[in-house]
Design a protein around this motif. Structure first.
Motif, short mmCIF file in Angstrom:
data_model
loop_
_atom_site.label_atom_id
_atom_site.label_comp_id
_atom_site.label_asym_id
_atom_site.label_seq_id
_atom_site.Cartn_x
_atom_site.Cartn_y
_atom_site.Cartn_z
N GLU A 186 -62.32 -43.50 -27.24
CA GLU A 186 -61.25 -43.81 -26.30
C GLU A 186 -60.75 -45.21 -26.59
N ILE A 187 -59.44 -45.34 -26.76
CA ILE A 187 -58.82 -46.63 -27.09
C ILE A 187 -57.98 -47.08 -25.90
N GLN A 188 -58.29 -48.25 -25.37
CA GLN A 188 -57.54 -48.80 -24.25
C GLN A 188 -56.43 -49.72 -24.77
N ARG A 189 -55.19 -49.44 -24.35
CA ARG A 189 -54.07 -50.29 -24.75
C ARG A 189 -53.95 -51.45 -23.78
N PRO A 190 -53.94 -52.68 -24.27
CA PRO A 190 -53.81 -53.83 -23.36
C PRO A 190 -52.39 -53.93 -22.79
N LEU A 191 -52.27 -53.98 -21.47
CA LEU A 191 -50.99 -54.13 -20.81
C LEU A 191 -50.97 -55.43 -20.02
N THR A 192 -49.83 -56.08 -20.00
CA THR A 192 -49.66 -57.33 -19.26
C THR A 192 -48.75 -57.08 -18.07
N MET A 193 -49.23 -57.46 -16.88
CA MET A 193 -48.42 -57.26 -15.67
C MET A 193 -47.61 -58.51 -15.36
N LYS A 194 -46.29 -58.29 -15.16
CA LYS A 194 -45.39 -59.36 -14.76
C LYS A 194 -44.55 -58.88 -13.58
N ALA A 249 -44.34 -54.85 -13.08
CA ALA A 249 -43.97 -54.19 -14.34
C ALA A 249 -45.06 -54.48 -15.37
N TYR A 250 -45.52 -53.44 -16.05
CA TYR A 250 -46.59 -53.57 -17.05
C TYR A 250 -45.99 -53.38 -18.44
N TYR A 251 -46.25 -54.37 -19.30
CA TYR A 251 -45.66 -54.38 -20.65
C TYR A 251 -46.76 -54.25 -21.70
N ASP A 252 -46.43 -53.56 -22.81
CA ASP A 252 -47.40 -53.41 -23.90
C ASP A 252 -47.36 -54.61 -24.83
N GLU A 253 -48.11 -54.52 -25.93
CA GLU A 253 -48.22 -55.66 -26.85
C GLU A 253 -46.91 -55.99 -27.54
N ASP A 254 -45.96 -55.05 -27.56
CA ASP A 254 -44.63 -55.30 -28.14
C ASP A 254 -43.60 -55.69 -27.09
N ASN A 255 -44.09 -55.98 -25.88
CA ASN A 255 -43.23 -56.39 -24.75
C ASN A 255 -42.27 -55.28 -24.32
N ASN A 256 -42.68 -54.03 -24.50
CA ASN A 256 -41.92 -52.89 -24.00
C ASN A 256 -42.49 -52.46 -22.66
N ALA A 258 -44.16 -50.37 -20.18
CA ALA A 258 -45.02 -49.20 -20.31
C ALA A 258 -45.08 -48.40 -19.01
N ARG A 259 -45.17 -49.10 -17.89
CA ARG A 259 -45.19 -48.43 -16.59
C ARG A 259 -44.90 -49.45 -15.51
N THR A 260 -44.71 -48.97 -14.30
CA THR A 260 -44.49 -49.86 -13.17
C THR A 260 -45.62 -49.71 -12.16
N GLY A 261 -45.72 -50.70 -11.28
CA GLY A 261 -46.74 -50.66 -10.23
C GLY A 261 -46.10 -50.53 -8.87
N GLU A 262 -46.44 -51.45 -7.98
CA GLU A 262 -45.94 -51.38 -6.60
C GLU A 262 -44.61 -52.12 -6.43
N MET A 263 -43.85 -51.68 -5.45
CA MET A 263 -42.68 -52.43 -5.02
C MET A 263 -43.18 -53.50 -4.05
N ILE A 264 -42.89 -54.77 -4.34
CA ILE A 264 -43.40 -55.88 -3.53
C ILE A 264 -42.41 -56.28 -2.45
N TYR A 265 -41.12 -56.16 -2.76
CA TYR A 265 -40.09 -56.63 -1.82
C TYR A 265 -38.82 -55.82 -2.03
N GLY A 266 -38.12 -55.57 -0.94
CA GLY A 266 -36.82 -54.91 -1.03
C GLY A 266 -35.86 -55.52 -0.03
N VAL A 466 -43.18 -65.78 -14.67
CA VAL A 466 -43.82 -65.56 -13.39
C VAL A 466 -44.93 -64.53 -13.54
N GLN A 467 -46.14 -64.91 -13.22
CA GLN A 467 -47.30 -64.03 -13.30
C GLN A 467 -47.80 -63.78 -11.87
N PRO A 468 -48.47 -62.62 -11.67
CA PRO A 468 -49.01 -62.34 -10.34
C PRO A 468 -50.12 -63.31 -9.98
N ASN A 469 -50.34 -63.52 -8.69
CA ASN A 469 -51.41 -64.40 -8.25
C ASN A 469 -52.77 -63.72 -8.43
#
Length: 469
Positions: A186-194, A249-256, A258-266, A466-469
């Motif tokens: 199993e290979i885990q792809r590293p994602l960065t949340m912004k 928003a979660y981005y892959d190693e190529d800054n694309n 990859a998926r989204t998370g929660e809506m924080i504000y509207g 901007v990074q999450p707390n």
């Protein structure tokens, strides 16, 4: 003389006729492009009687001439053999497929398929494979030395790989040096949340305005659901209104993305008024969206229990599209494509889920405080939906259809209070939770942090900073 060391005479004659020197050592015929060896005759046919002088001369010729072993390789040097290439195949899981049937149909033997599936279970359950999943298969070439069955168009199955989620890759391959023993990894792809922010003016519809600035669909759905208790998206949205949304928003190693998370504000700006909502989890443990005063946006019932629908008929008197005469329409109709999911408008218990008169496929849910909701003309029911089943607000209960007395796919939606139908778009619904005391103080702290984050996101290159707390 043993046959495997016999030198064909026609080779000797042909060689001598061409002016080549001939010598057999250990049964191997050697040809020399140099001058005839001393003491030999160009007419000789048996070189086994050559004098010992031949041996000395041969040593010299071996240093200066090219010799080729006849029978081992042709007289021209053969290029290095290129190993046969592996065969790659891509298969897509369809409804009713099993992993075994997919692998065998693609060319694997049942033994190979069983070995690969058995190895797979160490990291991933084959039962979780769903229709639409793409699976990459690698087979050896049918001309490889591993292939014993010449009737196959591929060689042994070497690898299988698929990606069940954006963060996870599953691979099964043969163990080194073995054909039918497989190992899985199993290979885990590293994602960065912004944090990401989108805003736009609404010219025709909220959906199109969001689509024009590339708001992901799942975030758009969360925004609509959060406001569906208070906003009539058919009547209250006007040209010139605005929306704003902040989400994970979660981005892959190529800054694309990859998926989204929660809506924080509207925020919806309708006719100049801001309707702000902040995501917060109070001490009750139930996460919700709250306005700036700490009042939950959630109500006992949703006014619009379907996403992206068009209000096609309102509550009240109308000319019936099928019967042709005027009668009271005791609900509202939402037109949408056949198969569009329908949600339970609130928490409750199903009191009916079957075919019912001119309503076609029909569901009725009993909620607290004397409220009931009804859903008609459904194409079908969601899995597990039946009488006495408890459902939660926002749960899928069925799908848009045109069963019963209907002219096209739509949802007929009713809200009943103490057994009498009321206008779903006009009824005053019970309010949700209001934060107090310690929860309200903590919410104000979180609200301030979100407001500061939004200010930072408005700065240039904010998405990368901007990074999450």
């Amino acid at each position: 003389m043993n046959n495997r060391f016999h030198t064909p005479k026609f080779m000797v004659k042909a060689a001598l006729g061409a002016g080549l020197s001939v010598l057999t050592l250990g049964g191997i015929l050697w040809l020399s492009s140099g001058p005839p060896i001393k003491g030999t005759s160009t007419q000789a046919t048996d070189v086994n009687t050559a004098s010992s002088e031949l041996t000395a001369t041969l040593k010299t010729d071996l240093m200066t001439s090219e010799y080729i072993a006849v029978g081992a390789v042709p007289t021209e040097i053969m290029p290095e053999a290129i190993p046969p290439s592996d065969i790659e195949k891509m298969v897509t899981v369809s409804s009713g497929d099993t992993l075994m049937s997919l692998l065998v149909t693609a060319g694997a033997t049942r033994s190979e398929a069983h070995g690969a599936i058995t190895a797979l279970t160490d990291v991933y359950s084959p039962k979780k494979i769903r229709p639409g999943l793409d699976i990459a298969l690698t087979f050896a070439s049918p001309t490889s030395i591993e292939t014993l069955d010449t009737t196959r168009d591929v060689g042994p199955l070497r690898a299988m790989q698929f990606q069940p989620s954006v963060e996870r890759i599953v691979k099964v391959s043969t163990a080194e040096g073995e054909n039918l023993r497989y190992i899985a990894e199993e290979i885990q792809r590293p994602l960065t949340m912004k944090m990401a922010r989108s805003t736009n003016e609404i010219n025709s519809s909220l959906y199109l305005a969001a689509q024009n600035v590339s708001v992901p669909n799942d975030i758009m759905i969360k925004l609509i659901r959060a406001y569906s208790f208070d906003v009539d998206f058919q009547r209250e949205i006007q040209k010139g209104d605005r929306f704003e949304v902040v989400y994970e928003a979660y981005y892959d190693e190529d800054n694309n993305l990859a998926r989204t998370g929660e809506m924080i504000y509207g925020n919806l700006t309708l006719s100049g008024d801001d309707l702000q909502l902040y995501r917060y989890t109070p001490s009750s443990g139930f996460t919700d969206y709250f306005n700036e005063k700490g009042q939950s946006a959630k109500k006992a019932l949703m006014r619009t229990p379907v996403d992206g629908a068009r209000l096609s008929s309102r509550f009240g008197k109308r000319k019936h599209p099928v019967l042709g005469y005027t009668k009271v329409h005791k609900g509202v109709d939402f037109a949408a494509p056949r198969g569009t999911p329908i949600y339970a408008a609130g928490d409750g218990v199903i009191v009916r889920a079957n075919r019912f008169s001119s309503f076609g496929n029909y569901i009725k849910i009993r909620h607290h405080s004397g409220y009931q909701t009804a859903y008609a003309h459904l194409k079908g029911f969601a899995k597990g939906i039946k009488k006495s089943k408890r459902v939660r607000q926002g749960q899928v209960i069925g799908y848009i259809g045109t069963t019963g007395r209907s002219t096209g796919p739509h949802l007929h939606y009713e809200v009943l209070f103490n057994g009498r139908q009321v206008n779903p778009l006009g009824v005053k619904l019970p309010a949700g939770e209001k934060l107090k005391s310690v929860d309200l103080k903590k919410f104000k702290v979180e609200q301030k942090k979100i407001n500061q984050m939004m200010n930072d996101l408005k700065k240039p290159a904010a998405l990368a900073q901007v990074q999450p707390n």
